[in-house]
Enzyme design. Structure first.
Site, PDB file in Angstrom:
ATOM      1  N   GLY A  29       0.831  -1.207   0.000  1.00  0.00           N
ATOM      2  CA  GLY A  29       0.000   0.000   0.000  1.00  0.00           C
ATOM      3  C   GLY A  29       0.861   1.250   0.000  1.00  0.00           C
ATOM      4  O   GLY A  29       2.092   1.183   0.071  1.00  0.00           O
ATOM      5  N   GLU A 106      -0.836 -10.775   2.826  1.00  0.00           N
ATOM      6  CA  GLU A 106      -0.651  -9.966   4.043  1.00  0.00           C
ATOM      7  C   GLU A 106      -1.059 -10.764   5.271  1.00  0.00           C
ATOM      8  O   GLU A 106      -0.388 -10.751   6.298  1.00  0.00           O
ATOM      9  CB  GLU A 106      -1.476  -8.680   3.967  1.00  0.00           C
ATOM     10  CG  GLU A 106      -0.943  -7.668   2.965  1.00  0.00           C
ATOM     11  CD  GLU A 106      -1.871  -6.486   2.805  1.00  0.00           C
ATOM     12  OE1 GLU A 106      -3.095  -6.632   3.044  1.00  0.00           O
ATOM     13  OE2 GLU A 106      -1.371  -5.402   2.441  1.00  0.00           O
TER      14      GLU A 106
END
Ligand code: DER
Length: 227
Positions: A29, A106
């Site tokens: 991100g 993740e």
């Protein structure tokens, strides 16, 4: 401070937590990008680490800044993972993650980590999870419409994520993402378990009881938030 300055501040604060010899999980991100850049600078100054990326794009960025990469095949235990979030619930540190589409890797990396530190600008802080942000749910392609129907029974409004036009978004794992809008999530742990129970679901972007703390940048600087 602009939002990017806030993201840079928390990225650098998190990079300072990394010590020689660590196996580090690298998040995905726009906030994690600042972490990876900051870690690259520290590796350039002699920091000795190996890292495990949570997405192909983080892997690419890490390689470009000289961070040595390894896999969970040779390093199944991670000392510290630093990652972003889309929502952080005050008090519980329950998270919504996955708007970047990397939630499966993740979550696997987070689950393999002794410590998970979240980095975010203050816009991510919420009192009640799931009012503003949908919960990304990774599902296998086969029968995804039936999976969506089961998620609807849980009170979600599932929307198939597209890459652009009517091309569905395909994750690094080759799966689809249903962005599941809820009207607030009263019991995040129960919701995480209920979503995981739906046949066809791979993982959800609900990360409950995983984060050790969140480093959050606001006007006054970076503060550390714990449960
Ligand atoms: O997709 C993810 O889980 C990312 O961590 C994301 O949610 C946070 O991204 P941002 O730092 O660009 O807001």
């Amino acid at each position: 401070d602009t939002q990017d300055e806030q993201k840079q501040a928390v990225g650098e604060a998190a990079a300072a937590l990394v010590e020689d010899g660590m196996v580090v999980g690298l998040g995905t991100g726009s906030t994690a990008r600042f972490l990876v850049d900051a870690l690259g600078r520290r590796v350039g100054d002699g920091l000795r680490i190996v890292a495990i990326p949570t997405s192909e794009r983080t892997a690419e960025q890490a390689r470009s800044v000289g961070i040595p990469l390894v896999g969970l095949d040779t390093h199944p235990r991670i000392d510290l993972t630093v990652d972003g979030a889309d929502e952080i619930e005050l008090g519980s540190l329950a998270l919504i993650k996955g708007l970047g589409g990397a939630l499966l890797r993740e979550k696997i990396v987070a689950a393999a980590s002794k410590r998970l530190v979240i980095i975010a600008d203050e816009s991510k802080l919420v009192k009640r999870l799931g009012r503003r942000t949908p919960v990304p749910v990774e599902v296998v392609r086969f029968g995804w419409q039936a999976t969506a129907a089961h998620l609807r029974e849980l009170g979600a409004e599932p929307i198939l994520r597209h890459a652009g036009g009517d091309v569905p978004f395909i994750t690094d794992g080759g799966n689809l993402i249903l962005d599941c809008k809820f009207d607030g999530i009263a019991d995040p742990r129960a919701s995480e378990l209920a979503i995981d129970d739906v046949v066809g679901v791979v993982e959800s972007g609900l990360f409950i009881n995983r984060a050790e703390c969140a480093l959050v940048a606001g006007i006054g600087g970076v503060r550390r938030i714990v449960r």
